[in-house]
Scaffold this motif. Structure first.
Motif, PDB file in Angstrom:
ATOM      1  N   MET A 196       8.492  48.550  50.184  1.00 47.14           N
ATOM      2  CA  MET A 196       9.318  47.373  49.887  1.00 47.14           C
ATOM      3  C   MET A 196       9.879  46.801  51.189  1.00 47.14           C
ATOM      4  N   ASP A 197       9.843  45.473  51.309  1.00 47.69           N
ATOM      5  CA  ASP A 197      10.455  44.838  52.462  1.00 47.69           C
ATOM      6  C   ASP A 197      11.737  44.127  52.029  1.00 47.69           C
ATOM      7  N   ILE A 198      12.434  43.579  52.988  1.00 50.28           N
ATOM      8  CA  ILE A 198      13.730  42.969  52.708  1.00 50.28           C
ATOM      9  C   ILE A 198      13.595  41.819  51.711  1.00 50.28           C
ATOM     10  N   GLU A 199      12.525  41.058  51.821  1.00 50.22           N
ATOM     11  CA  GLU A 199      12.349  39.907  50.941  1.00 50.22           C
ATOM     12  C   GLU A 199      12.111  40.311  49.487  1.00 50.22           C
ATOM     13  N   SER A 200      11.835  41.592  49.256  1.00 52.03           N
ATOM     14  CA  SER A 200      11.606  42.065  47.893  1.00 52.03           C
ATOM     15  C   SER A 200      12.870  42.576  47.224  1.00 52.03           C
ATOM     16  N   LEU A 201      13.963  42.614  47.952  1.00 52.03           N
ATOM     17  CA  LEU A 201      15.211  43.123  47.381  1.00 52.03           C
ATOM     18  C   LEU A 201      15.733  42.210  46.284  1.00 52.03           C
ATOM     19  N   ASP A 202      16.290  42.826  45.250  1.00 51.44           N
ATOM     20  CA  ASP A 202      17.010  42.047  44.257  1.00 51.44           C
ATOM     21  C   ASP A 202      18.292  41.521  44.896  1.00 51.44           C
ATOM     22  N   THR A 203      18.743  40.385  44.432  1.00 54.69           N
ATOM     23  CA  THR A 203      19.943  39.775  45.002  1.00 54.69           C
ATOM     24  C   THR A 203      21.031  39.642  43.943  1.00 54.69           C
ATOM     25  N   PRO A 204      22.287  39.559  44.387  1.00 58.85           N
ATOM     26  CA  PRO A 204      22.751  39.603  45.776  1.00 58.85           C
ATOM     27  C   PRO A 204      22.646  41.007  46.341  1.00 58.85           C
ATOM     28  N   ALA A 205      22.390  41.084  47.643  1.00 63.50           N
ATOM     29  CA  ALA A 205      22.259  42.367  48.316  1.00 63.50           C
ATOM     30  C   ALA A 205      22.977  42.302  49.655  1.00 63.50           C
ATOM     31  N   VAL A 206      23.716  43.348  49.956  1.00 68.98           N
ATOM     32  CA  VAL A 206      24.366  43.467  51.263  1.00 68.98           C
ATOM     33  C   VAL A 206      23.435  44.292  52.145  1.00 68.98           C
ATOM     34  N   VAL A 207      23.003  43.679  53.228  1.00 77.85           N
ATOM     35  CA  VAL A 207      21.942  44.252  54.067  1.00 77.85           C
ATOM     36  C   VAL A 207      22.466  44.463  55.478  1.00 77.85           C
ATOM     37  N   ILE A 208      22.233  45.660  56.014  1.00 78.96           N
ATOM     38  CA  ILE A 208      22.733  46.037  57.331  1.00 78.96           C
ATOM     39  C   ILE A 208      21.569  46.227  58.292  1.00 78.96           C
ATOM     40  N   ASP A 209      21.651  45.593  59.440  1.00 85.12           N
ATOM     41  CA  ASP A 209      20.671  45.756  60.516  1.00 85.12           C
ATOM     42  C   ASP A 209      21.169  46.874  61.429  1.00 85.12           C
ATOM     43  N   LEU A 210      20.551  48.062  61.336  1.00 78.94           N
ATOM     44  CA  LEU A 210      21.018  49.213  62.106  1.00 78.94           C
ATOM     45  C   LEU A 210      20.800  49.046  63.603  1.00 78.94           C
ATOM     46  N   ASP A 211      19.797  48.280  64.001  1.00 77.47           N
ATOM     47  CA  ASP A 211      19.606  48.029  65.429  1.00 77.47           C
ATOM     48  C   ASP A 211      20.788  47.247  65.994  1.00 77.47           C
ATOM     49  N   ARG A 212      21.259  46.263  65.234  1.00 73.19           N
ATOM     50  CA  ARG A 212      22.426  45.502  65.690  1.00 73.19           C
ATOM     51  C   ARG A 212      23.685  46.359  65.663  1.00 73.19           C
ATOM     52  N   VAL A 213      23.810  47.207  64.655  1.00 69.57           N
ATOM     53  CA  VAL A 213      24.954  48.120  64.620  1.00 69.57           C
ATOM     54  C   VAL A 213      24.956  48.999  65.865  1.00 69.57           C
ATOM     55  N   ASP A 214      23.808  49.603  66.169  1.00 71.84           N
ATOM     56  CA  ASP A 214      23.721  50.463  67.354  1.00 71.84           C
ATOM     57  C   ASP A 214      24.112  49.713  68.619  1.00 71.84           C
ATOM     58  N   ALA A 215      23.633  48.491  68.752  1.00 71.70           N
ATOM     59  CA  ALA A 215      23.951  47.698  69.948  1.00 71.70           C
ATOM     60  C   ALA A 215      25.442  47.380  70.016  1.00 71.70           C
TER      61      ALA A 215
END
Length: 353
Positions: free
Chosen positions: A1-20
């Motif tokens: 499953m990719d992000i575009e397949s998520l049911d909405t509404p969905a709260v999505v976190i980018d872990l690469d950005r969190v790490d940075a």
């Protein structure tokens, strides 16, 4: 499953950005000789708390006993409770937390809270560190005059199971350094020391080193960033690690669209008019304005959009204030580089006591 397949509404976190984001804050703190004690109220996730400590944070800050207990149960060993503890119902939970936490500190500004903390520490047979909270511009909690810190400091020093550690404030008003200098002088005349000067939060964090005497920084929102911290200059739009993915469910008339997220997902927090209008920034249509929220509906004014969204389109929203968004959902979906990494329960969600 990719992000575009998520049911909405969905709260999505980018872990690469969190790490940075986490790494940048820790680098800053290290470069300026500041202890970093991040606030977990933004993310409420033990994984991020452990990541913050692994990068060099001295511990965490939590608002409530329940929030702290979740983090301690997950292995966090150094906690500051930054919210005033008042009421007999707090006694046993605080004592349990003191027994479970290798290093526990609390902030307070009155003798009622001090009495409770002292009794909890005695019951737990543990030492609890205490920071005296002072007011520096938010007009919330905190003693106002430096002289007011003295009787609290003397009572803390006299207690067998309490240890005076210093001062805490939020945010970090321009006169905070002078306040601490004067308060330390008052305490020193009575043989007392208060080595810690702890301040927060994210909006002014990159200037914290300019505050005379500051020893500890307590940002929270920096882990994710949001529309408000971007406007404050604390982060860039590309640093925002949390997006709310939504679907357009109706376009009832020209210039108006409706999304499947309302106040139960986005919260009703606003930002200053100088920052922008509406209840969040729609990344795919920045000209759109989220003009109204009901529980499950978000109404968009799309009249300024060259290509307005259509029914079925998915868009991403940067919240005005990200912290309450974390507290509104049971789970967040996390990814790296667009590849789904997992669905994580928001472990400390709802811990408001």
């Amino acid at each position: 499953m990719d992000i575009e397949s998520l049911d909405t509404p969905a709260v999505v976190i980018d872990l690469d950005r969190v790490d940075a984001n986490l790494a940048a804050a820790q680098r800053y703190a290290d470069e300026h000789g500041l202890a970093l004690r991040p606030h977990v109220k933004t993310h409420k996730l033990p994984w991020i708390a452990h990541r913050q400590v692994a990068l060099g944070a001295v511990g965490i800050t939590a608002q409530k006993i329940g929030e702290a207990a979740v983090m301690v149960a997950a292995g966090i060993e150094d906690v500051l409770l930054s919210y005033p503890l008042v009421g007999e119902t707090k006694l046993e939970p605080l004592a349990r937390l003191a027994r479970a936490t290798p290093r526990l500190a609390v902030a307070l500004d009155n003798d009622v809270s001090l009495d409770l903390v002292g009794r909890a520490a005695s019951e737990a047979e543990r030492t609890i560190d205490v920071l005296i909270e002072f007011e520096s511009g938010r007009l919330r909690t905190g003693v106002v005059a430096p002289d007011e810190a003295l009787p609290l400091a003397q009572a803390i020093d006299a207690h067998t199971h309490l240890r005076l550690r210093g001062f805490m404030t939020y945010p970090l008003g321009a006169g905070a350094g002078d306040w601490v200098r004067e308060a330390r002088s008052v305490l020193a005349r009575h043989g007392l020391e208060a080595p810690v000067f702890s301040g927060g939060g994210t909006p002014g964090m990159w200037h914290a080193h300019e505050m005379p005497g500051l020893t500890e920084l307590r940002p929270g929102t920096y882990a994710y960033h949001d529309r408000a911290t971007v406007a404050a200059g604390a982060g860039r739009l590309d640093d925002c690690a949390l997006h709310v993915h939504v679907t357009v469910v109706s376009t009832p008339e020209r210039g108006r669209a409706v999304i499947d997220a309302g106040s139960k997902t986005l919260t009703s927090d606003t930002v200053a008019a100088s920052v922008g209008a509406g209840y969040g920034l729609v990344l795919e249509h920045p000209e759109a304005v989220i003009t109204a929220l009901s529980e499950e509906h978000g109404v968009l004014d799309v009249s300024a959009c060259e290509r307005p969204p259509r029914v079925g389109d998915r868009v991403r929203i940067v919240p005005n204030h990200v912290c309450p968004v974390s507290n509104l959902v049971d789970v967040v979906t996390v990814h790296r580089g667009g590849s789904l990494h997992g669905v994580w329960p928001v472990a400390a969600r709802g811990t408001t006591r």
